[in-house]
Design a protein around this motif. Structure first.
Motif, PDB file in Angstrom:
ATOM      1  N   VAL A  40     -14.284   2.850 -11.287  1.00  0.00           N
ATOM      2  CA  VAL A  40     -13.468   3.649 -10.252  1.00  0.00           C
ATOM      3  C   VAL A  40     -12.807   2.492  -9.298  1.00  0.00           C
ATOM      4  O   VAL A  40     -11.640   2.890  -8.990  1.00  0.00           O
ATOM      5  N   GLU A  41     -13.419   1.389  -8.836  1.00  0.00           N
ATOM      6  CA  GLU A  41     -12.830   0.577  -8.041  1.00  0.00           C
ATOM      7  C   GLU A  41     -11.645   0.204  -8.762  1.00  0.00           C
ATOM      8  O   GLU A  41     -10.472   0.090  -7.950  1.00  0.00           O
ATOM      9  N   GLN A  42     -11.744  -0.394 -10.004  1.00  0.00           N
ATOM     10  CA  GLN A  42     -10.435  -1.033 -10.624  1.00  0.00           C
ATOM     11  C   GLN A  42      -9.522   0.305 -10.764  1.00  0.00           C
ATOM     12  O   GLN A  42      -8.306  -0.120 -10.987  1.00  0.00           O
ATOM     13  N   MET A  43      -9.977   1.463 -11.134  1.00  0.00           N
ATOM     14  CA  MET A  43      -8.946   2.579 -10.971  1.00  0.00           C
ATOM     15  C   MET A  43      -8.226   2.588  -9.748  1.00  0.00           C
ATOM     16  O   MET A  43      -6.884   2.705  -9.886  1.00  0.00           O
ATOM     17  N   PHE A  44      -8.739   2.493  -8.643  1.00  0.00           N
ATOM     18  CA  PHE A  44      -8.145   2.475  -7.543  1.00  0.00           C
ATOM     19  C   PHE A  44      -7.101   1.494  -7.324  1.00  0.00           C
ATOM     20  O   PHE A  44      -6.067   1.534  -6.821  1.00  0.00           O
ATOM     21  N   LEU A  45      -7.441   0.265  -7.626  1.00  0.00           N
ATOM     22  CA  LEU A  45      -6.652  -0.728  -7.485  1.00  0.00           C
ATOM     23  C   LEU A  45      -5.560  -0.634  -8.483  1.00  0.00           C
ATOM     24  O   LEU A  45      -4.334  -0.784  -7.971  1.00  0.00           O
ATOM     25  N   THR A  46      -5.500   0.003  -9.388  1.00  0.00           N
ATOM     26  CA  THR A  46      -4.502   0.396 -10.509  1.00  0.00           C
ATOM     27  C   THR A  46      -3.466   1.339  -9.690  1.00  0.00           C
ATOM     28  O   THR A  46      -2.309   1.179  -9.619  1.00  0.00           O
ATOM     29  N   VAL A  47      -4.335   2.329  -9.067  1.00  0.00           N
ATOM     30  CA  VAL A  47      -3.296   3.423  -8.119  1.00  0.00           C
ATOM     31  C   VAL A  47      -2.684   2.529  -7.047  1.00  0.00           C
ATOM     32  O   VAL A  47      -1.360   2.987  -6.906  1.00  0.00           O
ATOM     33  N   TYR A  61      -6.365  12.485 -16.454  1.00  0.00           N
ATOM     34  CA  TYR A  61      -6.794  11.768 -15.187  1.00  0.00           C
ATOM     35  C   TYR A  61      -8.073  12.713 -14.426  1.00  0.00           C
ATOM     36  O   TYR A  61      -8.244  13.998 -14.984  1.00  0.00           O
ATOM     37  N   ARG A  62      -8.535  12.187 -13.480  1.00  0.00           N
ATOM     38  CA  ARG A  62      -9.471  12.747 -12.639  1.00  0.00           C
ATOM     39  C   ARG A  62      -8.904  12.716 -11.198  1.00  0.00           C
ATOM     40  O   ARG A  62      -8.265  11.598 -10.939  1.00  0.00           O
ATOM     41  N   ILE A  63      -9.117  13.763 -10.225  1.00  0.00           N
ATOM     42  CA  ILE A  63      -8.893  13.567  -8.920  1.00  0.00           C
ATOM     43  C   ILE A  63      -9.811  13.268  -8.141  1.00  0.00           C
ATOM     44  O   ILE A  63     -10.881  13.686  -8.317  1.00  0.00           O
ATOM     45  N   VAL A  64      -9.725  12.066  -7.366  1.00  0.00           N
ATOM     46  CA  VAL A  64     -10.814  11.688  -6.808  1.00  0.00           C
ATOM     47  C   VAL A  64     -10.224  11.645  -5.042  1.00  0.00           C
ATOM     48  O   VAL A  64      -9.184  11.524  -4.792  1.00  0.00           O
ATOM     49  N   VAL A  65     -11.322  11.580  -4.144  1.00  0.00           N
ATOM     50  CA  VAL A  65     -11.113  11.402  -2.664  1.00  0.00           C
ATOM     51  C   VAL A  65     -11.582  10.109  -2.237  1.00  0.00           C
ATOM     52  O   VAL A  65     -12.920   9.776  -2.578  1.00  0.00           O
ATOM     53  N   MET A  66     -10.835   9.382  -2.006  1.00  0.00           N
ATOM     54  CA  MET A  66     -11.168   8.014  -1.242  1.00  0.00           C
ATOM     55  C   MET A  66     -11.651   8.279   0.488  1.00  0.00           C
ATOM     56  O   MET A  66     -10.698   8.898   1.079  1.00  0.00           O
ATOM     57  N   LEU A  67     -12.768   7.915   0.848  1.00  0.00           N
ATOM     58  CA  LEU A  67     -13.174   7.887   2.106  1.00  0.00           C
ATOM     59  C   LEU A  67     -13.242   6.662   2.649  1.00  0.00           C
ATOM     60  O   LEU A  67     -13.301   5.645   1.975  1.00  0.00           O
ATOM     61  N   GLN A  70     -10.628   1.956   5.904  1.00  0.00           N
ATOM     62  CA  GLN A  70     -10.589   0.686   6.571  1.00  0.00           C
ATOM     63  C   GLN A  70     -11.785  -0.070   5.676  1.00  0.00           C
ATOM     64  O   GLN A  70     -11.654  -1.213   5.698  1.00  0.00           O
ATOM     65  N   GLN A  71     -12.840   0.740   5.294  1.00  0.00           N
ATOM     66  CA  GLN A  71     -13.865   0.065   4.582  1.00  0.00           C
ATOM     67  C   GLN A  71     -13.249  -0.784   3.281  1.00  0.00           C
ATOM     68  O   GLN A  71     -13.593  -2.044   2.955  1.00  0.00           O
ATOM     69  N   PHE A  72     -12.215  -0.235   2.469  1.00  0.00           N
ATOM     70  CA  PHE A  72     -11.839  -0.984   1.353  1.00  0.00           C
ATOM     71  C   PHE A  72     -10.821  -1.849   1.823  1.00  0.00           C
ATOM     72  O   PHE A  72     -10.811  -3.057   1.292  1.00  0.00           O
TER      73      PHE A  72
END
Length: 94
Positions: A40-47, A61-67, A70-72
């Motif tokens: 999922v982390e790699q997918m976020f970086l792709t986004v 696709y799947r829809i995800v919520v990033m929380l 700032q931590q990222f």
């Protein structure tokens, strides 16, 4: 989920950005391409590294919520939940 379904969900639930769930704040709601070889982390970086029209070249696709964005930024750690899980936590029925 198809690109059209993903776009509809994004539009429908975008108002949740900024809401608090427990001690976490919703930073983003986004589609991530389903790819069994990526975390999922790699997918976020792709986004974050691709323009939106390139993202929608994928088929599923799947829809995800990033929380806590700032931590990222600070540590590269992705805190995320599936959109359906967040909706359930907030008592929102589709």
């Amino acid at each position: 989920m198809t690109p059209i379904e993903a776009d509809e969900k994004l539009k429908k639930y975008n108002y949740l950005v900024g809401k608090t769930i427990g001690k976490d704040t919703i930073a983003a709601i986004m589609p991530v391409p389903v790819d069994s070889e990526m975390t999922v982390e790699q997918m976020f970086l792709t986004v974050f590294n691709n323009v939106p029209h390139k993202l929608f070249e994928h088929a599923d696709y799947r829809i995800v919520v990033m929380l806590n964005y700032q931590q990222f930024l600070d540590k590269g750690e992705v805190i995320w939940k599936d959109l359906n899980e967040v909706l359930e936590m907030l008592g929102i029925n589709e």
